[in-house]
Design an enzyme around this catalytic site. Structure first.
Site, PDB file in Angstrom:
ATOM      1  N   ASP A  45      62.340 -67.181   7.290  1.00 60.19           N
ATOM      2  CA  ASP A  45      62.934 -67.092   6.154  1.00 60.19           C
ATOM      3  C   ASP A  45      63.297 -65.762   5.631  1.00 60.19           C
ATOM      4  OD1 ASP A  45      60.776 -67.347   5.325  1.00 60.19           O
ATOM      5  OD2 ASP A  45      61.148 -68.735   3.916  1.00 60.19           O
ATOM      6  N   ASP A  84      62.518 -71.356  10.896  1.00 61.02           N
ATOM      7  CA  ASP A  84      61.634 -71.681   9.539  1.00 61.02           C
ATOM      8  C   ASP A  84      62.477 -72.593   8.794  1.00 61.02           C
ATOM      9  OD1 ASP A  84      59.409 -70.739   8.394  1.00 61.02           O
ATOM     10  OD2 ASP A  84      60.133 -68.812   7.815  1.00 61.02           O
ATOM     11  N   GLU A 116      55.491 -73.842   5.293  1.00 57.25           N
ATOM     12  CA  GLU A 116      54.438 -73.262   4.808  1.00 57.25           C
ATOM     13  C   GLU A 116      53.481 -74.503   4.055  1.00 57.25           C
ATOM     14  OE1 GLU A 116      55.805 -70.149   2.223  1.00 57.25           O
ATOM     15  OE2 GLU A 116      56.984 -68.966   3.772  1.00 57.25           O
ATOM     16  N   GLU A 183      48.753 -65.788   7.538  1.00 53.49           N
ATOM     17  CA  GLU A 183      49.246 -64.520   6.860  1.00 53.49           C
ATOM     18  C   GLU A 183      48.461 -64.271   5.573  1.00 53.49           C
ATOM     19  OE1 GLU A 183      53.361 -64.951   5.861  1.00 53.49           O
ATOM     20  OE2 GLU A 183      53.348 -62.658   4.696  1.00 53.49           O
TER      21      GLU A 183
END
Ligand code: KIV
Length: 290
Positions: A45, A84, A116, A183
Protein backbone atom coordinates in the site's frame (compact mmCIF):
# COMPACT_ATOMS: atom_id res chain seq x y z
CA UNK A 1 14.20 -20.67 -15.38
CA UNK A 2 13.94 -21.72 -11.76
CA UNK A 3 10.66 -23.01 -10.33
CA UNK A 4 7.80 -20.70 -9.39
CA UNK A 5 8.03 -19.50 -5.78
CA UNK A 6 5.09 -20.82 -3.80
CA UNK A 7 3.79 -20.36 -0.27
CA UNK A 8 5.09 -23.80 0.88
CA UNK A 9 8.47 -22.92 -0.62
CA UNK A 10 8.62 -19.68 1.38
CA UNK A 11 7.70 -21.59 4.55
CA UNK A 12 10.47 -24.10 3.83
CA UNK A 13 13.06 -21.31 3.80
CA UNK A 14 12.73 -20.73 7.58
CA UNK A 15 16.31 -20.68 8.80
CA UNK A 16 17.73 -20.17 5.28
CA UNK A 17 18.60 -19.60 2.54
CA UNK A 18 17.57 -16.03 3.26
CA UNK A 19 14.50 -14.71 1.44
CA UNK A 20 14.24 -11.49 -0.57
CA UNK A 21 11.19 -9.33 -1.12
CA UNK A 22 10.74 -5.97 -2.85
CA UNK A 23 7.69 -3.91 -3.52
CA UNK A 24 6.54 -3.44 -7.11
CA UNK A 25 3.47 -1.62 -8.30
CA UNK A 26 3.27 -2.14 -12.05
CA UNK A 27 4.41 -4.39 -14.87
CA UNK A 28 7.87 -2.84 -15.55
CA UNK A 29 8.90 -2.85 -11.89
CA UNK A 30 7.61 -6.43 -11.48
CA UNK A 31 9.62 -7.56 -14.53
CA UNK A 32 12.78 -5.94 -13.13
CA UNK A 33 12.26 -7.60 -9.73
CA UNK A 34 11.64 -10.96 -11.35
CA UNK A 35 14.65 -10.68 -13.64
CA UNK A 36 16.74 -10.14 -10.49
CA UNK A 37 15.37 -13.42 -9.01
CA UNK A 38 13.64 -11.72 -6.08
CA UNK A 39 11.58 -14.31 -4.18
CA UNK A 40 8.50 -12.27 -3.32
CA UNK A 41 6.93 -9.19 -4.87
CA UNK A 42 4.84 -7.18 -2.45
CA UNK A 43 2.32 -4.87 -4.07
CA UNK A 44 2.47 -2.66 -1.02
CA UNK A 45 0.00 0.00 0.00
CA UNK A 46 3.13 2.16 -0.11
CA UNK A 47 1.98 2.63 -3.72
CA UNK A 48 0.02 5.55 -2.23
CA UNK A 49 3.05 7.55 -1.10
CA UNK A 50 5.75 6.09 -3.37
CA UNK A 51 3.88 6.24 -6.69
CA UNK A 52 0.63 8.18 -6.30
CA UNK A 53 2.05 11.17 -4.43
CA UNK A 54 0.05 10.92 -1.19
CA UNK A 55 1.48 11.72 2.26
CA UNK A 56 0.99 8.22 3.67
CA UNK A 57 -0.40 4.77 2.88
CA UNK A 58 -3.90 5.54 4.17
CA UNK A 59 -5.03 6.86 0.80
CA UNK A 60 -4.73 3.49 -0.94
CA UNK A 61 -8.12 1.78 -1.13
CA UNK A 62 -8.98 -1.72 -2.29
CA UNK A 63 -9.63 -0.71 -5.92
CA UNK A 64 -6.22 0.96 -6.10
CA UNK A 65 -4.59 -2.15 -4.65
CA UNK A 66 -6.41 -4.45 -7.07
CA UNK A 67 -5.46 -2.24 -10.03
CA UNK A 68 -1.75 -2.34 -9.17
CA UNK A 69 -1.69 -5.98 -8.05
CA UNK A 70 -3.26 -7.01 -11.36
CA UNK A 71 -0.59 -5.10 -13.30
CA UNK A 72 2.11 -7.04 -11.43
CA UNK A 73 0.31 -10.40 -11.70
CA UNK A 74 -0.17 -10.01 -15.48
CA UNK A 75 3.60 -10.30 -15.88
CA UNK A 76 3.31 -13.85 -14.49
CA UNK A 77 6.45 -13.55 -12.39
CA UNK A 78 8.33 -16.46 -10.89
CA UNK A 79 8.22 -14.50 -7.62
CA UNK A 80 5.29 -14.98 -5.27
CA UNK A 81 2.86 -12.05 -5.67
CA UNK A 82 1.55 -10.67 -2.37
CA UNK A 83 -1.22 -8.08 -2.37
CA UNK A 84 -1.32 -5.66 0.55
CA UNK A 85 -4.70 -5.25 2.23
CA UNK A 86 -5.19 -1.49 2.53
CA UNK A 87 -6.39 0.39 5.56
CA UNK A 88 -10.13 -0.14 6.24
CA UNK A 89 -10.28 -3.25 4.05
CA UNK A 90 -10.07 -5.60 7.07
CA UNK A 91 -11.05 -3.36 9.99
CA UNK A 92 -14.83 -3.16 9.61
CA UNK A 93 -15.90 -6.79 9.83
CA UNK A 94 -14.56 -10.27 9.29
CA UNK A 95 -16.95 -10.91 6.38
CA UNK A 96 -15.78 -7.72 4.72
CA UNK A 97 -12.13 -8.70 5.22
CA UNK A 98 -12.60 -12.14 3.65
CA UNK A 99 -14.49 -10.67 0.69
CA UNK A 100 -11.79 -8.03 0.19
CA UNK A 101 -8.96 -10.57 0.40
CA UNK A 102 -10.88 -12.64 -2.14
CA UNK A 103 -11.08 -9.66 -4.52
CA UNK A 104 -7.31 -9.16 -4.26
CA UNK A 105 -6.88 -12.79 -5.33
CA UNK A 106 -9.66 -13.07 -7.92
CA UNK A 107 -9.43 -9.62 -9.53
CA UNK A 108 -5.85 -8.71 -8.66
CA UNK A 109 -4.21 -12.10 -9.16
CA UNK A 110 -2.53 -12.02 -5.73
CA UNK A 111 -1.23 -15.37 -4.49
CA UNK A 112 -1.28 -14.23 -0.86
CA UNK A 113 -2.32 -11.15 1.10
CA UNK A 114 -0.58 -9.14 3.80
CA UNK A 115 -2.20 -7.28 6.65
CA UNK A 116 -0.88 -5.22 9.54
CA UNK A 117 -1.34 -5.76 13.24
CA UNK A 118 -0.98 -8.22 16.10
CA UNK A 119 -3.31 -10.25 18.29
CA UNK A 120 -6.43 -8.27 17.46
CA UNK A 121 -6.08 -9.39 13.82
CA UNK A 122 -6.11 -13.10 14.69
CA UNK A 123 -9.85 -13.65 13.97
CA UNK A 124 -9.49 -11.92 10.59
CA UNK A 125 -6.36 -13.92 9.74
CA UNK A 126 -8.13 -17.16 10.63
CA UNK A 127 -11.16 -16.29 8.52
CA UNK A 128 -9.05 -15.36 5.47
CA UNK A 129 -7.06 -18.57 5.87
CA UNK A 130 -10.34 -20.50 6.07
CA UNK A 131 -11.07 -19.10 2.60
CA UNK A 132 -7.80 -20.74 1.45
CA UNK A 133 -5.97 -17.45 1.05
CA UNK A 134 -2.43 -17.45 2.48
CA UNK A 135 -1.65 -14.55 4.80
CA UNK A 136 1.54 -12.61 5.58
CA UNK A 137 1.60 -10.80 8.94
CA UNK A 138 3.19 -7.38 9.56
CA UNK A 139 4.29 -6.18 13.01
CA UNK A 140 6.24 -3.30 14.52
CA UNK A 141 6.13 0.07 12.79
CA UNK A 142 2.90 -0.52 10.89
CA UNK A 143 2.33 2.52 8.66
CA UNK A 144 -1.48 2.17 8.67
CA UNK A 145 -1.30 3.00 12.41
CA UNK A 146 0.60 6.25 11.80
CA UNK A 147 -1.87 8.33 13.81
CA UNK A 148 -2.21 5.81 16.64
CA UNK A 149 1.60 5.58 16.89
CA UNK A 150 1.94 9.39 16.81
CA UNK A 151 4.17 9.23 13.71
CA UNK A 152 6.56 6.76 12.16
CA UNK A 153 8.41 5.59 15.26
CA UNK A 154 10.52 2.53 15.95
CA UNK A 155 8.35 0.15 18.00
CA UNK A 156 9.27 -2.30 20.79
CA UNK A 157 12.15 -0.33 22.23
CA UNK A 158 10.97 -0.83 25.83
CA UNK A 159 10.91 -4.29 27.43
CA UNK A 160 7.12 -4.25 27.87
CA UNK A 161 6.29 -3.34 24.25
CA UNK A 162 8.96 -5.75 23.01
CA UNK A 163 7.27 -8.57 24.95
CA UNK A 164 3.90 -7.62 23.45
CA UNK A 165 5.33 -7.75 19.94
CA UNK A 166 6.86 -11.16 20.64
CA UNK A 167 3.49 -12.42 21.89
CA UNK A 168 1.79 -10.93 18.83
CA UNK A 169 4.26 -12.75 16.58
CA UNK A 170 3.44 -16.05 18.31
CA UNK A 171 -0.30 -15.43 18.06
CA UNK A 172 -0.10 -14.68 14.34
CA UNK A 173 2.15 -17.69 13.67
CA UNK A 174 -0.23 -19.93 15.66
CA UNK A 175 -3.14 -18.55 13.64
CA UNK A 176 -1.42 -19.79 10.48
CA UNK A 177 0.38 -16.93 8.71
CA UNK A 178 3.16 -18.28 6.47
CA UNK A 179 5.52 -15.32 6.74
CA UNK A 180 5.92 -12.28 8.99
CA UNK A 181 7.18 -8.82 8.06
CA UNK A 182 8.95 -7.08 10.96
CA UNK A 183 9.25 -3.35 10.37
CA UNK A 184 11.05 -0.71 12.44
CA UNK A 185 11.95 -2.69 15.55
CA UNK A 186 15.28 -3.13 17.38
CA UNK A 187 17.54 -5.77 15.83
CA UNK A 188 17.72 -7.86 19.01
CA UNK A 189 13.92 -8.07 19.21
CA UNK A 190 13.75 -9.13 15.55
CA UNK A 191 16.38 -11.76 16.32
CA UNK A 192 14.37 -13.04 19.28
CA UNK A 193 11.14 -13.22 17.26
CA UNK A 194 12.98 -14.93 14.39
CA UNK A 195 14.40 -17.55 16.77
CA UNK A 196 11.07 -18.20 18.46
CA UNK A 197 8.43 -18.20 15.71
CA UNK A 198 8.04 -21.05 13.25
CA UNK A 199 7.51 -18.91 10.12
CA UNK A 200 10.11 -16.94 8.15
CA UNK A 201 10.54 -13.35 9.27
CA UNK A 202 11.23 -10.62 6.72
CA UNK A 203 12.84 -7.50 8.12
CA UNK A 204 12.71 -3.87 7.09
CA UNK A 205 14.55 -1.65 9.54
CA UNK A 206 14.81 -4.69 11.84
CA UNK A 207 18.50 -5.63 11.61
CA UNK A 208 20.08 -8.58 9.85
CA UNK A 209 19.00 -11.54 12.00
CA UNK A 210 15.70 -12.10 10.19
CA UNK A 211 15.04 -14.88 7.66
CA UNK A 212 14.88 -12.32 4.86
CA UNK A 213 14.76 -8.65 3.97
CA UNK A 214 12.30 -6.39 2.16
CA UNK A 215 12.86 -2.93 0.70
CA UNK A 216 10.72 -0.53 -1.27
CA UNK A 217 11.62 -0.73 -4.98
CA UNK A 218 12.03 3.02 -5.46
CA UNK A 219 14.26 3.29 -2.36
CA UNK A 220 16.61 0.43 -3.18
CA UNK A 221 17.13 1.73 -6.72
CA UNK A 222 17.36 5.41 -5.76
CA UNK A 223 14.40 6.27 -8.00
CA UNK A 224 13.59 9.38 -5.97
CA UNK A 225 15.64 12.08 -4.34
CA UNK A 226 13.53 12.36 -1.19
CA UNK A 227 14.60 11.54 2.36
CA UNK A 228 15.40 7.88 3.00
CA UNK A 229 15.10 6.11 6.33
CA UNK A 230 18.45 5.01 7.78
CA UNK A 231 17.79 1.32 7.09
CA UNK A 232 17.67 1.83 3.31
CA UNK A 233 20.70 0.97 1.26
CA UNK A 234 20.58 2.56 -2.19
CA UNK A 235 21.98 0.03 -4.65
CA UNK A 236 21.65 2.45 -7.58
CA UNK A 237 20.95 6.11 -8.23
CA UNK A 238 18.38 5.80 -10.99
CA UNK A 239 16.82 9.21 -10.28
CA UNK A 240 20.13 10.91 -11.13
CA UNK A 241 20.64 8.68 -14.16
CA UNK A 242 17.11 9.35 -15.39
CA UNK A 243 17.51 13.13 -15.02
CA UNK A 244 20.84 13.02 -16.90
CA UNK A 245 19.29 10.92 -19.68
CA UNK A 246 16.33 13.27 -20.08
CA UNK A 247 18.65 16.29 -20.07
CA UNK A 248 20.51 14.66 -22.99
CA UNK A 249 17.16 14.17 -24.78
CA UNK A 250 16.31 17.86 -24.25
CA UNK A 251 19.74 18.87 -25.57
CA UNK A 252 19.47 16.63 -28.65
CA UNK A 253 15.96 17.86 -29.51
CA UNK A 254 17.01 21.49 -29.17
CA UNK A 255 20.12 20.90 -31.31
CA UNK A 256 18.11 19.04 -33.98
CA UNK A 257 20.22 15.93 -33.31
CA UNK A 258 17.22 13.75 -32.49
CA UNK A 259 15.83 11.88 -34.32
CA UNK A 260 18.54 10.82 -36.77
CA UNK A 261 17.97 9.39 -40.25
CA UNK A 262 18.16 5.91 -38.75
CA UNK A 263 15.48 6.82 -36.22
CA UNK A 264 13.07 8.12 -38.90
CA UNK A 265 10.69 6.42 -41.35
CA UNK A 266 11.32 7.00 -45.06
CA UNK A 267 9.51 6.91 -48.38
CA UNK A 268 11.12 5.25 -51.33
CA UNK A 269 12.67 7.66 -53.86
CA UNK A 270 10.00 6.55 -56.33
CA UNK A 271 7.15 7.42 -54.01
CA UNK A 272 8.71 10.76 -53.11
CA UNK A 273 9.27 11.59 -56.79
CA UNK A 274 5.60 10.85 -57.48
CA UNK A 275 4.51 12.95 -54.48
CA UNK A 276 6.47 16.03 -55.59
CA UNK A 277 6.00 15.61 -59.39
CA UNK A 278 3.27 18.25 -59.69
CA UNK A 279 4.77 20.72 -57.26
CA UNK A 280 8.54 20.39 -56.69
CA UNK A 281 9.57 21.42 -53.17
CA UNK A 282 13.13 22.70 -52.82
CA UNK A 283 12.54 23.55 -49.17
CA UNK A 284 12.25 19.90 -48.10
CA UNK A 285 15.30 17.74 -47.43
CA UNK A 286 14.51 15.28 -50.17
CA UNK A 287 15.82 13.24 -51.93
CA UNK A 288 18.17 11.98 -49.27
CA UNK A 289 19.35 8.76 -50.94
CA UNK A 290 17.97 6.66 -48.15
O1 KIV B 1 3.59 -1.27 1.74
C1 KIV B 1 4.78 -1.57 1.88
O2 KIV B 1 5.66 -1.14 1.13
C2 KIV B 1 5.14 -2.44 3.00
C3 KIV B 1 6.59 -2.78 3.18
C4 KIV B 1 7.31 -1.64 3.72
C5 KIV B 1 6.77 -3.98 4.01
O3 KIV B 1 4.29 -2.84 3.73
Amino acid sequence: MADKITVPHVRSRKGGPRLTMVTAYDAPTARIADAAAIDMILVGDSVANVVLGYEDTLAADLDVMIHHTAAVARTEPRALVIGDMPWMSYHVSIDDAVRNAGRLVREGGAEAVKLEGGRKRVPVVEAILAAEIPVVGHLGLTPQSVHAMGGYRVQGKAAETAKELLQDAHRLADAGIFCLVLEGIPDVLAQLITKEVSVPTIGIGAGHHTDGQVLVFHDVLGLHDGRMPKFVRKYARLFDEAVAALQSFVGDVQAGAFPSEEESYHMTDEAATALFKEEPRDDLSWPLSW
